[in-house]
Design an enzyme around this catalytic site. Sequence first.
Site, PDB file in Angstrom:
ATOM      1  N   ASP A  41      -2.115  -0.258  -2.652  1.00 44.29           N
ATOM      2  CA  ASP A  41      -3.340  -1.052  -2.520  1.00 44.29           C
ATOM      3  C   ASP A  41      -2.955  -2.495  -2.201  1.00 44.29           C
ATOM      4  OD1 ASP A  41      -5.934  -1.925  -2.562  1.00 44.29           O
ATOM      5  OD2 ASP A  41      -6.388  -1.228  -4.583  1.00 44.29           O
ATOM      6  N   ASP A 135      -7.024  -1.200   3.661  1.00 45.11           N
ATOM      7  CA  ASP A 135      -6.098  -1.831   2.719  1.00 45.11           C
ATOM      8  C   ASP A 135      -5.578  -0.911   1.625  1.00 45.11           C
ATOM      9  OD1 ASP A 135      -8.493  -1.586   1.405  1.00 45.11           O
ATOM     10  OD2 ASP A 135      -8.490  -3.595   0.557  1.00 45.11           O
ATOM     11  N   GLU A 136      -5.764   0.392   1.766  1.00 48.64           N
ATOM     12  CA  GLU A 136      -5.209   1.279   0.741  1.00 48.64           C
ATOM     13  C   GLU A 136      -4.916   2.652   1.312  1.00 48.64           C
ATOM     14  OE1 GLU A 136      -7.740   2.820  -2.457  1.00 48.64           O
ATOM     15  OE2 GLU A 136      -9.418   1.753  -1.533  1.00 48.64           O
TER      16      GLU A 136
END
Length: 424
Positions: A41, A135-136
């Site tokens: 993350d 973003d993850e």
Amino acid sequence: MSRRQLERGQALRGIVGPGGVEPLPQGGCEAAAECTVLHIDMDAFFAGVERLEHPETRDMPIIVGGTGPRGVVSSADYIARSYGVHSAMPMVRALRLCPDAVVFPPDGAHYKRVSEAVMDILLSVSPEVEPVSLDEAYLDVSGARRRLGDPVRIAELIRHRVHEEQSLTCSVGAAPSKLVAKLASTRCKPDGLLVVPPEQVTAFLHPLPVGALSGVGDKTEQTLTRLGLRTVGDVARVSAATLRGEFGTALGDRLAALSQGRDDRAVVPSSPDKSIGAEETFPRDVDDPAMIHRELLRLSEKVARKMRAGGHVGRTVVVKLRRADFTTITRSRTLPESTDVAHEINAAARELYDAAGLERVRLRLVGVRVEGLAPVSESHRQLSLDEPETGWREAEQAMDAVTRRFGTGAIRPAALAKRDENDV
């Protein structure tokens, strides 16, 4: 309590043991051998990218989001978060909490390029990468252990490369399952690493608030709280039969399994898009059906263009209608056949809005989404007897060609052009 409230706000590097979080041993970690699911993350990703572009903002709070009177926060760095700012918060409120923040409008294209570079790092470690968002991502490192070492070594390698190659930080959770890996990465943010061995899963999970479990939204959390179940451990002590009676078979069984740390979901590489959507927050609340119809048309055009660009078709059209009091209503309709045609998507969206009984209700936001996506190559459209061989799809493909050459807005439906003339 939500996952946001689980964030510690300071880096944490450790392994969950009998006495709590313990320091990770140097030179490898045998206890982490079965923690082959990693959740990576990025830390305040959008804000971090903007800080790299604007080094003069070092040590200053950064907020990314809409800058208009109805704008909302997309991302906030950890300095701004210390003032209480968080994503989805109205920008006006965020700036009241943190008046010294530097605000940047979102730059989706740039964020996507950086995200792709990060995903390339993950793919160099293992092909088993499941992106969740820009973003993850989840990573299954079972096959990478012989080449790169135990999961802790791999997680440290990823963190090092992201920092060295992209000048950004990420937090990594390592665990036997996706559920626990994600919660671990949330717990150790920012710039942390937390390992949860199989024998410590229930000890890690049970003190957490029920809102930490995936799939537990506000309504489910309220019901659990009403029943006196405030922690994951409270839920684990209730029989599956009781949970099924309160929440139904599917959700009841899921809550029972997750509260015991059982999550058999596999990491699915390159998971295809499940839906494509677009939404718009009005500068002022709108109760004019004609204006809402035009906005639904514009959003339908945008969604269909994205679908055609990605080679997708879909069957289920969803409209999102948010009233002035922030109450959100969604309505959906499944079409007889899959489509990527804005005319057909808009017809369904318009009918859904008209049937919602909100004709003179003030709305602050509307959205259109198409679900049930499939590759266009797998779609076989059956023409009706009176349907011409060329029509709306061909016309919209021609519009796509004009847009690619001359830019967005070069060609549009007459109804939208008429709106722009009225706005002048």
